[in-house]
Design an enzyme around this catalytic site. Structure first.
Site, PDB file in Angstrom:
ATOM      1  N   GLU A   1     -40.428   9.262  62.142  1.00 21.78           N
ATOM      2  CA  GLU A   1     -39.719   8.302  62.687  1.00 21.78           C
ATOM      3  C   GLU A   1     -39.322   8.610  63.970  1.00 21.78           C
ATOM      4  OE1 GLU A   1     -36.920   7.232  59.714  1.00 21.78           O
ATOM      5  OE2 GLU A   1     -38.351   6.527  58.159  1.00 21.78           O
TER       6      GLU A   1
ATOM      7  N   ASN B   1     -45.573  10.300  61.145  1.00 26.38           N
ATOM      8  CA  ASN B   1     -45.254   9.286  60.030  1.00 26.38           C
ATOM      9  C   ASN B   1     -44.069   8.244  60.613  1.00 26.38           C
ATOM     10  OD1 ASN B   1     -45.655   8.411  57.210  1.00 26.38           O
ATOM     11  ND2 ASN B   1     -43.629   9.376  57.080  1.00 26.38           N
TER      12      ASN B   1
ATOM     13  N   HIS C   1     -43.210   0.309  53.967  1.00 24.37           N
ATOM     14  CA  HIS C   1     -41.860  -0.462  53.352  1.00 24.37           C
ATOM     15  C   HIS C   1     -41.906  -1.646  53.625  1.00 24.37           C
ATOM     16  CE1 HIS C   1     -40.681   3.417  52.051  1.00 24.37           C
ATOM     17  NE2 HIS C   1     -40.622   3.920  53.319  1.00 24.37           N
TER      18      HIS C   1
ATOM     19  N   GLU D   1     -45.640   5.694  52.137  1.00 22.28           N
ATOM     20  CA  GLU D   1     -44.432   5.166  51.425  1.00 22.28           C
ATOM     21  C   GLU D   1     -44.094   3.699  50.899  1.00 22.28           C
ATOM     22  OE1 GLU D   1     -40.805   6.605  53.606  1.00 22.28           O
ATOM     23  OE2 GLU D   1     -42.001   8.212  54.124  1.00 22.28           O
TER      24      GLU D   1
ATOM     25  N   ASP E   1     -43.891   0.480  49.446  1.00 21.72           N
ATOM     26  CA  ASP E   1     -43.196  -0.240  48.330  1.00 21.72           C
ATOM     27  C   ASP E   1     -42.880  -1.840  48.873  1.00 21.72           C
ATOM     28  OD1 ASP E   1     -41.275   0.266  50.165  1.00 21.72           O
ATOM     29  OD2 ASP E   1     -39.782   1.408  48.951  1.00 21.72           O
TER      30      ASP E   1
HETATM   31  C1  XIL Z   1     -35.724   8.111  51.334  1.00 23.87           C
HETATM   32  C2  XIL Z   1     -35.499   8.415  49.865  1.00 23.87           C
HETATM   33  O1  XIL Z   1     -36.523   7.835  49.188  1.00 23.87           O
HETATM   34  C3  XIL Z   1     -34.156   8.444  49.395  1.00 23.87           C
HETATM   35  O2  XIL Z   1     -33.703   9.140  48.169  1.00 23.87           O
HETATM   36  C4  XIL Z   1     -33.077   9.008  50.334  1.00 23.87           C
HETATM   37  O3  XIL Z   1     -31.527   8.872  49.848  1.00 23.87           O
HETATM   38  C5  XIL Z   1     -33.267   8.601  51.580  1.00 23.87           C
HETATM   39  O4  XIL Z   1     -34.786   8.843  52.172  1.00 23.87           O
HETATM   40  N1  XIL Z   1     -38.585   6.909  55.116  1.00 23.87           N
HETATM   41  C6  XIL Z   1     -38.790   8.328  54.864  1.00 23.87           C
HETATM   42  C7  XIL Z   1     -38.370   8.867  53.701  1.00 23.87           C
HETATM   43  O5  XIL Z   1     -39.539   8.922  55.631  1.00 23.87           O
HETATM   44  O6  XIL Z   1     -38.120  10.076  53.566  1.00 23.87           O
HETATM   45  C8  XIL Z   1     -37.153   8.001  53.103  1.00 23.87           C
HETATM   46  O7  XIL Z   1     -36.972   8.279  51.596  1.00 23.87           O
HETATM   47  C9  XIL Z   1     -37.576   6.524  53.027  1.00 23.87           C
HETATM   48  C10 XIL Z   1     -37.598   6.144  54.501  1.00 23.87           C
END
Ligand code: XIL
Length: 674
Positions: free
Chosen positions: A171, A214, A251, A279, A281
């Site tokens: 990020e 990422n 996401h 990641e 969802d």
């Molecule tokens: C999130 C986790 O799922 C949570 O449990 C934590 O509180 C915050 O981080 N991008 C990422 C992940 O790269 O590491 C993040 O994970 C979600 C967004």
């Protein structure tokens, strides 16, 4: 294993041994190997198994704190073949204060995943978030550079060989229309070059890991942020800055992926990097949205895997939006079926995991060539290496085996990270340890989880064992102790002119069972409680009997993962004089056994259901062990794509049985049912 030499009472070749038997059917020609079944493409009924059919993985984020939840781990092990620690490898956990590293939670996830055959993504090395305050307050560039490099190097060294892909930087780009890096301590103190610095450091630390950038909101090809990342990757590739993959977090909102998602994946891939959905969802988890996401990956050759960010909706960081594939009770949602179908699989219709009879009734295998041969040294003139036992633990295979030489039997230990390295692994002779010299053979290794102790079980004339807190330390084994004060009566009464051999321990949640053979057609079983183990073995009974050569020795008993089945293998001597395995199943370790694949024409493993692409180096498929799904006292194996490490021997070798040149090879099941 048959200890002929130790007893010094007989010398026989394998064929010579058989010449005497009444089991040799007159006129039976040596069986020609059948052509094994062609491996068919099957439609699997789990995400990981189906993704693997196209060489991809299907993974999930895992939280160490949930590993005690059986519903959670049940789904994890059934469905997923890659794991990303949700928070456990982030900087605030791994280096909460400068130079003081904490690998506990990360190790818990990595060790568990490794022992369950799951691959690992590393997440994440350099990120502005979940960053401890002490890093954020550094203002000096040299200090921060040193701190960043040290963090990357220390984590990557610690997990070397166990992580397939690392999110090196997470990020770093800003949302909105700038297409530039976001403000962070790294950019603000080190300048834009911090990314290049991080990737170069990472490559040096673990050259075998794939290095990923990422980010989120880089799925839409038209977004300025996507274009900014694309320019960076293009620039890295043009200048030879190491980068292997781009992770798209994915996401998504309720609409799922943007229409250009596949274009984004293929455009990054065209730069010469892999892409991974890291990641995933989706708010409300519409099946169409999941199908569209999975399809985009399947359509891009270099999209190598998909990770969903959690298992059940209740596990999600966005739990209010129910964005995952399993509901709060662990049931599959319609999005699950959509994802599986889009991967090419078929949702299971009748399968109810706890009752499933998991194993097929016919087997075909492909064998490696000999992978492990004796390594004699000045004091060990070894002729054959035999009777292997193997576990995967901490990213390595740990193999123990018998050594056969003119001076008798003892044990050897070797470890390696993959089979291509098995032949070059160092052999540690265990007669130099407290295990000692003299007759020790046919080892079996497992971790006794309640006692946090490794056990090596072996035959010495009695059933013996040694313990070790660290499987990787050959010098850590204790001196032999016996399970029994003497041979149980029932064995004495039935052993005839056989030998008491091949002790094998397996435990369920209440009891441990000790199986052994007598080279005379009997499989024995004793039992004790898990709490009393290794003491208290009593109630020795005949668990199974047949004629001498049909039920000879080398028994293995396993729990089949995600089923209520146990599998028994016993080595038999066929009508051609060659060793092979018969199999049985049961639903209770103290119960009776039902034949599975148990004949010469439908064997569990015999030369006639094994193909030898690397050359037909053995006709015997003899004493060995399954590659397990775990490493503890439950001896759990996968239900499909089995692998079996066995001993084979040049069919032309003869003479003293104890000087035959046994070697170890690996069978892989070619009729997968998953
Ligand atoms: C999130 C986790 O799922 C949570 O449990 C934590 O509180 C915050 O981080 N991008 C990422 C992940 O790269 O590491 C993040 O994970 C979600 C967004």
């Amino acid at each position: 294993m048959n200890p002929l030499k130790r007893l010094g009472c007989r010398r026989a070749s394998v064929l010579g041994l058989l010449a005497a038997t009444v089991l040799v059917t007159p006129g039976t020609a040596t069986a020609a190997p059948d052509t094994p079944d062609t491996p068919d493409t099957v439609r699997a009924s789990t995400l990981g198994a189906q993704a693997a059919q196209s060489g991809r993985y299907f993974g999930t984020a895992v939280a160490a704190g949930r590993l005690g939840d059986g519903t959670y781990t049940g789904i994890l092990d059934r469905e997923f073949n890659s794991v990303t620690p949700e928070n456990e490898m982030k900087w605030d956990t791994t280096e909460p204060s400068r130079g003081s590293f904490n690998f506990g939670p990360g190790d818990q996830i990595v060790n568990r995943a490794t022992s369950h055959g799951q691959r690992m993504r590393g997440h994440t090395l350099v990120w502005h978030s979940q960053l401890p305050g002490w890093v954020g307050s550094i203002r000096d560039a040299n200090t921060l550079r040193g701190v960043m490099n040290n963090h990357i190097t220390t984590l990557m060294n610690h997990y070397k060989g166990r992580i397939h892909s690392w999110d090196v930087v997470n990020e770093a780009f800003a949302d909105g229309s700038s297409g530039q890096l976001r403000s962070s301590v790294f950019r603000d103190v080190l300048g834009n070059g911090f990314l290049e610095q991080a990737f170069r450091t990472a490559r040096t630390a673990d050259p075998a890991a794939k290095l990923c950038y990422n980010d989120y909101n880089i799925e839409d090809w038209n977004a300025a942020k996507t274009q900014g990342v694309y320019r960076m990757v293009r620039d890295f590739k043009a200048r030879g800055v190491p980068i292997d993959c781009v992770g798209l977090q994915a996401h998504f909102g309720a609409g799922g992926p943007p229409g250009s998602f596949q274009t984004t994946l293929s455009s990054f891939a065209a730069l010469g990097v892999d892409v991974q959905i890291t990641e995933l969802d989706i708010a409300q988890a519409s099946p169409t949205a999941y199908a569209n996401t999975v399809r985009a990956c399947m359509n891009v050759t270099r999209c190598t895997g998909i990770t969903v960010w959690g298992i059940r909706d209740s596990d999600s960081w966005r739990s209010g939006e129910n964005p995952l594939l399993f509901d709060r009770n662990g049931n599959k949602k319609s999005a699950y079926n959509a994802a599986l179908t889009t991967l090419g699989g078929t949702p299971a219709t009748t399968r109810s995991a706890p009752d499933a009879a998991a194993l097929p009734s016919r087997y075909s295998w492909s064998s490696s060539g000999p992978l492990i041969a004796p390594k004699p040294d000045s004091t060990h003139n070894i002729a054959g290496i035999k009777d292997p036992t193997v576990v995967q633990y901490n990213g390595k295979y740990h193999v123990f085996a018998s050594t056969a030489s003119s001076s008798g039997y003892n044990l050897v230990y070797l470890s390696f990270s993959d089979w291509s390295q098995a032949g070059s692994a160092t052999h540690h002779y265990l007669d130099r340890t407290a295990i000692g010299s003299g007759y020790r053979a046919a080892p079996q290794v497992f971790y006794n989880a309640p006692q946090r102790l490794w056990y090596l079980v072996y035959q010495t004339g009695n059933a013996s064992y040694s313990t070790n807190p660290d499987i990787s330390n050959p010098n850590g084994w204790s001196a032999p102790r016996n399970f029994y004060s003497s041979m149980p009566d029932i064995i004495r009464q039935n052993i005839g002119s056989g030998y008491w051999v091949d002790m094998w321990v397996i435990c369920d949640s209440a009891n441990c069972y000790l199986f052994s053979s007598d080279d005379n057609g009997h499989l024995y079983r004793s039992q004790t409680t898990v709490g009393q183990f290794p003491n208290g073995f009593t109630n020795t009974v005949i668990a199974l009997q047949d004629s001498k050569y049909a039920l000879f020795e080398a028994s293995n008993v396993y729990k089949v993962q995600d089923s209520n089945q146990y599998l028994l293998l016993v080595e038999a001597i066929g009508s051609d004089g060659r060793r092979y395995f018969r199999s049985w199943t049961t639903t209770s370790l103290a119960g009776s056994w039902t034949q599975l694949a148990a004949s010469e024409s439908n064997p569990f493993a015999r030369a006639n259901n094994v193909s030898f692409p690397a050359g037909s180096w053995t006709r015997d498929i003899s004493h060995g062990e399954m590659i397990r799904a775990g490493y503890d006292q439950t001896l759990t194996i996968p239900s499909c794509r089995l692998q079996y490490l066995y001993q084979g021997v040049n069919p032309n070798a003869g003479g003293d049985y104890n000087l035959l040149p046994w070697r170890l090879g690996l069978l892989t099941q070619t009729n997968p049912t998953c």
